[in-house]
Write a protein that holds these residues in place. Structure first.
Motif, PDB file in Angstrom:
ATOM      1  N   TYR A 212       0.829  -1.204   0.000  1.00  0.00           N
ATOM      2  CA  TYR A 212       0.000   0.000   0.000  1.00  0.00           C
ATOM      3  C   TYR A 212       0.867   1.260   0.000  1.00  0.00           C
ATOM      4  O   TYR A 212       0.589   2.228  -0.719  1.00  0.00           O
ATOM      5  N   LYS A 213       1.887   1.266   0.835  1.00  0.00           N
ATOM      6  CA  LYS A 213       2.720   2.464   0.953  1.00  0.00           C
ATOM      7  C   LYS A 213       3.602   2.640  -0.287  1.00  0.00           C
ATOM      8  O   LYS A 213       3.847   3.777  -0.720  1.00  0.00           O
ATOM      9  N   LYS A 214       4.061   1.538  -0.853  1.00  0.00           N
ATOM     10  CA  LYS A 214       4.891   1.613  -2.054  1.00  0.00           C
ATOM     11  C   LYS A 214       4.141   2.271  -3.208  1.00  0.00           C
ATOM     12  O   LYS A 214       4.690   3.134  -3.916  1.00  0.00           O
ATOM     13  N   ARG A 216       1.367   4.066  -2.882  1.00  0.00           N
ATOM     14  CA  ARG A 216       0.648   5.256  -2.383  1.00  0.00           C
ATOM     15  C   ARG A 216      -0.870   5.112  -2.366  1.00  0.00           C
ATOM     16  O   ARG A 216      -1.610   6.054  -2.653  1.00  0.00           O
ATOM     17  N   LYS A 218      -4.313   5.114  -0.566  1.00  0.00           N
ATOM     18  CA  LYS A 218      -4.747   5.869   0.606  1.00  0.00           C
ATOM     19  C   LYS A 218      -5.520   5.016   1.615  1.00  0.00           C
ATOM     20  O   LYS A 218      -5.811   5.471   2.724  1.00  0.00           O
ATOM     21  N   ASP A 239      -1.056   1.675  10.510  1.00  0.00           N
ATOM     22  CA  ASP A 239      -1.902   2.867  10.594  1.00  0.00           C
ATOM     23  C   ASP A 239      -2.792   2.844  11.832  1.00  0.00           C
ATOM     24  O   ASP A 239      -2.831   3.788  12.618  1.00  0.00           O
ATOM     25  N   VAL A 264       6.574   3.981   7.322  1.00  0.00           N
ATOM     26  CA  VAL A 264       6.283   4.351   5.941  1.00  0.00           C
ATOM     27  C   VAL A 264       7.426   5.141   5.314  1.00  0.00           C
ATOM     28  O   VAL A 264       7.640   5.083   4.091  1.00  0.00           O
ATOM     29  N   THR A 269       8.614   4.723  -2.755  1.00  0.00           N
ATOM     30  CA  THR A 269       7.315   4.771  -3.425  1.00  0.00           C
ATOM     31  C   THR A 269       7.462   4.718  -4.938  1.00  0.00           C
ATOM     32  O   THR A 269       8.499   5.057  -5.502  1.00  0.00           O
TER      33      THR A 269
END
Length: 318
Positions: A212-214, A216, A218, A239, A264, A269
């Motif tokens: 998810y963080k790679k 981006r 939300k 989170d 994160v 990213t």
């Protein structure tokens, strides 16, 4: 400081309970409920005023006993949610009938009804998350509900395919069930010494977090269904983390300092996201994960069973 204090520095804490008095004790940001937790609170007889109010409401809406049971059931869930919201600053997650998990349109209709009941209490839609099982049908329902301002928490999430489809649909929040994944694999490794780095539930959530963080996305990740403190500490920095009352108490009793594990800022990213999964791709990939197929079905059956028990309880009251 205790370990709960440290954890609050790294992740938003969410209480997984329908016990209003206990929720007050831990001062969480958010809270989640489900049919099992609601049933447990109802049967404890601590909150009979919520049941009484729900019965009165149902009788005022319809003379049909079947309709009354449905209205009362919805109002019980909302009644607990309203009381919980008085004691937290953030969201309450309220789950709809799990028997609707394979019907997109009915999930949308039921979600809108639940939100309207909250509005009748003066609760703004911005404080409520509708909990849906992470089936393909519910993910599509969440996509449509987002268009009308209703945020969803996709629960019973076990496979990476579920996580991908949720993110690609713009779901507000997902709840990977760390503990239930761990339970399934324990059948094969029951006598092994515990190590969080080898815990399949911890590994699954870390994979989702990095993905998810790679790219981006939300979508918020909320680790759920924990069995051990080690699982929670290994995922500090996620989170959100939703924790049962017994594990919250254990965290509060321990003073050992620990470091944030998920960061994160340490993830590179990528701007271009992968092509979204089609329905057939989702179903095939999810089907490849035997654990996920079994645990999703089991979870839906369990929540459905407890929903039916709640309805029988209300029928007797009516």
């Amino acid at each position: 400081m205790n370990q709960l204090d440290y954890l609050k520095k790294y992740s938003t804490i969410v209480v997984d309970s329908g016990d209003i008095e206990c929720i007050k004790k831990y001062h969480p940001s958010d809270a989640t409920t489900n049919p099992t937790l609601i049933l447990k609170s109802v049967l404890s007889k601590k909150y009979e005023y919520i049941i009484d109010n729900s019965i009165k409401y149902a009788k005022s809406i319809s003379s049909s006993i079947d309709d009354q049971v449905n209205y009362a059931s919805d109002m019980v869930s909302v009644g607990f949610g309203v009381e919980i919201l008085k004691n937290i600053p953030g969201y309450i997650s309220t789950e709809i009938d799990a028997r609707l998990s394979f019907n997109t349109e009915k999930c949308i209709q039921k979600s809108i009804q639940i939100i309207q009941l909250y509005k009748n209490y003066g609760i703004d839609v911005s404080r409520v998350l509708i909990k849906l099982a992470a089936t393909w049908e519910c993910i599509q329902a969440a996509r449509e509900l987002k268009k009308i301002g209703i945020k969803c928490n996709l629960t019973l999430l076990f496979s990476f395919a579920q996580a991908r489809a949720c993110a690609e649909s713009g779901v507000f929040l997902v709840s990977p069930f760390v503990g239930r994944i761990y339970d399934w694999y324990q059948k094969s490794f029951i006598n092994s010494e515990y190590c969080s780095e080898l815990d399949p539930g911890v590994i699954a959530l870390k994979k989702i977090f990095i993905y998810y963080k790679k790219y981006r996305y939300k979508t918020i990740i909320m680790g759920a269904s924990f069995r051990r403190l080690e699982q929670i500490l290994a995922l500090s920095g996620c989170d959100r983390i939703t924790i049962s009352l017994d594990l919250l108490e254990q965290l509060k009793m321990k003073k050992d300092k620990f470091l944030k594990q998920l960061d994160v800022n340490k993830i590179n990213t990528v701007l271009i996201k992968p092509s979204p999964l089609s329905e057939s791709e989702f179903r095939f990939l999810h089907n490849q994960d035997a654990m996920a197929v079994e645990k999703l079905s089991e979870g839906i059956r369990q929540f459905s069973s407890d929903q039916i028990r709640l309805e029988k309880f209300l029928l007797n009251k009516l």
